[in-house]
Design a protein around this motif. Structure first.
Motif, PDB file in Angstrom:
ATOM      1  N   PRO A 134       0.798  -1.235   0.000  1.00  0.00           N
ATOM      2  CA  PRO A 134       0.000   0.000   0.000  1.00  0.00           C
ATOM      3  C   PRO A 134       0.831   1.286   0.000  1.00  0.00           C
ATOM      4  O   PRO A 134       0.326   2.335  -0.378  1.00  0.00           O
ATOM      5  N   TYR A 135       2.077   1.219   0.443  1.00  0.00           N
ATOM      6  CA  TYR A 135       2.893   2.433   0.540  1.00  0.00           C
ATOM      7  C   TYR A 135       3.929   2.418  -0.583  1.00  0.00           C
ATOM      8  O   TYR A 135       4.775   1.511  -0.645  1.00  0.00           O
ATOM      9  N   PRO A 206       4.469   1.887   6.853  1.00  0.00           N
ATOM     10  CA  PRO A 206       4.270   3.307   6.525  1.00  0.00           C
ATOM     11  C   PRO A 206       5.594   4.015   6.284  1.00  0.00           C
ATOM     12  O   PRO A 206       6.678   3.521   6.596  1.00  0.00           O
ATOM     13  N   PHE A 207       5.456   5.217   5.743  1.00  0.00           N
ATOM     14  CA  PHE A 207       6.630   6.027   5.466  1.00  0.00           C
ATOM     15  C   PHE A 207       7.260   6.514   6.763  1.00  0.00           C
ATOM     16  O   PHE A 207       6.569   6.817   7.737  1.00  0.00           O
ATOM     17  N   THR A 208       8.575   6.614   6.741  1.00  0.00           N
ATOM     18  CA  THR A 208       9.277   7.149   7.901  1.00  0.00           C
ATOM     19  C   THR A 208       9.264   8.678   7.856  1.00  0.00           C
ATOM     20  O   THR A 208       8.940   9.303   6.844  1.00  0.00           O
ATOM     21  N   ILE A 251       2.781   7.763  -2.238  1.00  0.00           N
ATOM     22  CA  ILE A 251       1.421   7.278  -2.489  1.00  0.00           C
ATOM     23  C   ILE A 251       1.026   6.348  -1.349  1.00  0.00           C
ATOM     24  O   ILE A 251       1.708   5.358  -1.071  1.00  0.00           O
ATOM     25  N   ASP A 252      -0.066   6.688  -0.697  1.00  0.00           N
ATOM     26  CA  ASP A 252      -0.613   5.880   0.403  1.00  0.00           C
ATOM     27  C   ASP A 252      -1.954   5.327  -0.054  1.00  0.00           C
ATOM     28  O   ASP A 252      -2.959   6.045  -0.091  1.00  0.00           O
ATOM     29  N   LEU A 253      -1.962   4.045  -0.429  1.00  0.00           N
ATOM     30  CA  LEU A 253      -3.194   3.433  -0.927  1.00  0.00           C
ATOM     31  C   LEU A 253      -4.182   3.125   0.181  1.00  0.00           C
ATOM     32  O   LEU A 253      -5.350   2.816  -0.105  1.00  0.00           O
ATOM     33  N   THR A 254      -3.743   3.204   1.442  1.00  0.00           N
ATOM     34  CA  THR A 254      -4.669   2.974   2.549  1.00  0.00           C
ATOM     35  C   THR A 254      -5.526   4.195   2.850  1.00  0.00           C
ATOM     36  O   THR A 254      -6.543   4.091   3.541  1.00  0.00           O
ATOM     37  N   ASP A 255      -5.129   5.356   2.365  1.00  0.00           N
ATOM     38  CA  ASP A 255      -5.883   6.580   2.584  1.00  0.00           C
ATOM     39  C   ASP A 255      -7.059   6.614   1.624  1.00  0.00           C
ATOM     40  O   ASP A 255      -6.885   6.575   0.396  1.00  0.00           O
ATOM     41  N   ASN A 257      -8.930   9.031   1.004  1.00  0.00           N
ATOM     42  CA  ASN A 257      -9.000  10.291   0.275  1.00  0.00           C
ATOM     43  C   ASN A 257      -7.952  10.385  -0.825  1.00  0.00           C
ATOM     44  O   ASN A 257      -8.004  11.292  -1.648  1.00  0.00           O
ATOM     45  N   ALA A 258      -6.968   9.471  -0.792  1.00  0.00           N
ATOM     46  CA  ALA A 258      -5.920   9.504  -1.806  1.00  0.00           C
ATOM     47  C   ALA A 258      -6.450   8.911  -3.099  1.00  0.00           C
ATOM     48  O   ALA A 258      -7.142   7.893  -3.106  1.00  0.00           O
ATOM     49  N   THR A 259      -6.160   9.593  -4.164  1.00  0.00           N
ATOM     50  CA  THR A 259      -6.589   9.135  -5.483  1.00  0.00           C
ATOM     51  C   THR A 259      -5.366   8.978  -6.367  1.00  0.00           C
ATOM     52  O   THR A 259      -4.538   9.870  -6.475  1.00  0.00           O
ATOM     53  N   GLU A 260      -5.270   7.857  -6.975  1.00  0.00           N
ATOM     54  CA  GLU A 260      -4.179   7.589  -7.915  1.00  0.00           C
ATOM     55  C   GLU A 260      -4.754   7.455  -9.318  1.00  0.00           C
ATOM     56  O   GLU A 260      -5.714   6.718  -9.550  1.00  0.00           O
TER      57      GLU A 260
END
Length: 392
Positions: A134-135, A206-208, A251-255, A257-260
């Motif tokens: 997802p990240y 997740p991102f650091t 890109i955070d696919l777990t969000d 609100n995030a759209t790719e």
């Protein structure tokens, strides 16, 4: 002599039927969500070409790859070879739509002897055993070309640098693409400039903070000012990889609100519908008004322009009489004097029979008009003759 040998070798190849040798079928495996790279080694194809060692021990070889029974490669797969003396690569990242088996046909061309060798690649595309990552982080590296990063040892070095900044192991390189495929400009052939590449890696963790601070508001403001962001953690990419942190994409696919942006491609076949029936008899068309619009309109416009220019050049002039009325008498007298003198000089220049002006004669006395030879001794020197009568 070398050209004759090349022609003879080409004729032997064409007429002996040895036009298409084949390599064994190669079975390959591609995983969804991971980069697939296959190296087309020139040495593997050289053994199947006819031995013409006298021509060249290292002949130029180019490749052409396509999906079986199709003119081009599948959409997820790309091919690159910088020069005929370098290795070619097939690379790409398959998606869930491509799960299955795809057959790729590779043709190698010997540019010296015009021979061809074919090889069939059977690529089995399987789902990722780890599921979706997802990240995802998309890095832009400015000092590399795509064919330079495709070897395993190079992109593994980049993956290790990302591991140290992401502080975890198990990262997966999702895709590698040239900056030219993303709308980048071709670099100038000076200073050993590179095209630049985009490398996308993914992880389940997740991102650091080291990565997220590159996208902070302060660093985004610095990017607008064309300045590099300030990163507090150690930059493990430098100096081998010059990463443009302003072009970093997280890109955070777990969000939710995030759209790719995902491009949806069709199957390339038109939808069924009624056929187009052209009219059998087209109605007659009158072109007289088109003729008037095409020829008469520019003619009228040109005539109107000529009239305007004629009015400006002929009717707007003041005239000689009106000009003389506005000129003062002193200026007119001065003008006529200059004009008369000019005419007199022109008449004198046309006829050379006029006597020489007295003022140009040697030892000429203006008052008396006396001419004295300067070589003779005279009682009176011309310099002693007074020019003014009152001086006598």
């Amino acid at each position: 002599m070398l050209d004759v040998r090349r022609l003879l070798c080409s004729a032997v190849v064409l007429f002996s039927g040895i036009l298409d040798a084949s390599l064994p079928v190669l079975q390959l495996r591609a995983v969804v969500g991971e980069i697939f790279i296959h190296e087309l080694e020139r040495e593997g194809f050289l053994d199947y070409f006819t031995d013409h060692s006298e021509l060249s021990s290292d002949p130029p070889i180019t490749f052409h790859a396509n999906l079986l029974d199709h003119p081009d490669l599948p959409q997820w797969l790309r091919y690159i070879q910088r020069t005929p003396f370098q290795t070619g690569y097939l690379y790409g990242s398959a998606t869930d739509r491509e799960i299955g088996t795809q057959t790729i046909e590779v043709t190698a061309y010997n540019r010296d002897t015009y021979e061809t060798v074919r090889q069939t690649l059977v690529i089995s595309i399987v789902p990722s055993p780890d599921g979706e990552m997802p990240y995802q982080a998309d890095f832009f590296v400015k000092n590399w070309n795509v064919e330079e990063v495709l070897p395993t040892e190079v992109h593994e070095l980049f993956q290790q640098a990302v591991d140290s900044m992401w502080e975890q192991e198990g990262l997966v390189v999702v895709n590698i693409s040239s900056a030219l495929d993303r709308g980048g400009r071709v670099p100038l052939p000076i200073e050993n400039r590179k095209e630049g590449i985009y490398i996308k890696v993914s992880s389940k963790d997740p991102f650091t903070e080291c990565l997220t601070e590159a996208k902070s508001s302060e660093n985004l403001h610095r990017c607008k000012l064309e300045q590099q962001p300030v990163i507090t953690c150690y930059d493990s990419f430098s100096p081998r990889f010059r990463v443009d942190w302003c072009n970093l994409t997280l890109i955070d696919l777990t969000d939710v609100n995030a759209t790719e942006m995902v491009t949806v491609f069709g199957d390339g076949v038109l939808e069924p519908g009624p056929e187009f029936n052209p009219p059998e008899d087209a109605p007659d068309r009158l072109f007289f008004y088109d003729f008037l619009l095409t020829f008469l309109l520019p003619l009228i416009f040109g005539l109107l322009l000529c009239l305007i220019l004629a009015y400006i050049m002929c009717c707007r002039r003041e005239g000689i009489y009106r000009r003389d009325m506005k000129t003062s008498d002193i200026q007119m007298v001065h003008h006529h004097t200059i004009h008369d003198n000019t005419e007199e000089l022109r008449e004198m220049s046309s006829t050379r029979d006029v006597p020489r002006p007295l003022s140009t004669m040697p030892m000429f006395n203006v008052r008396t008009g006396e001419r004295i030879n300067p070589m003779q001794n005279s009682r009176y020197d011309s310099a002693q003759v007074p020019l003014i009568l009152a001086q006598q």
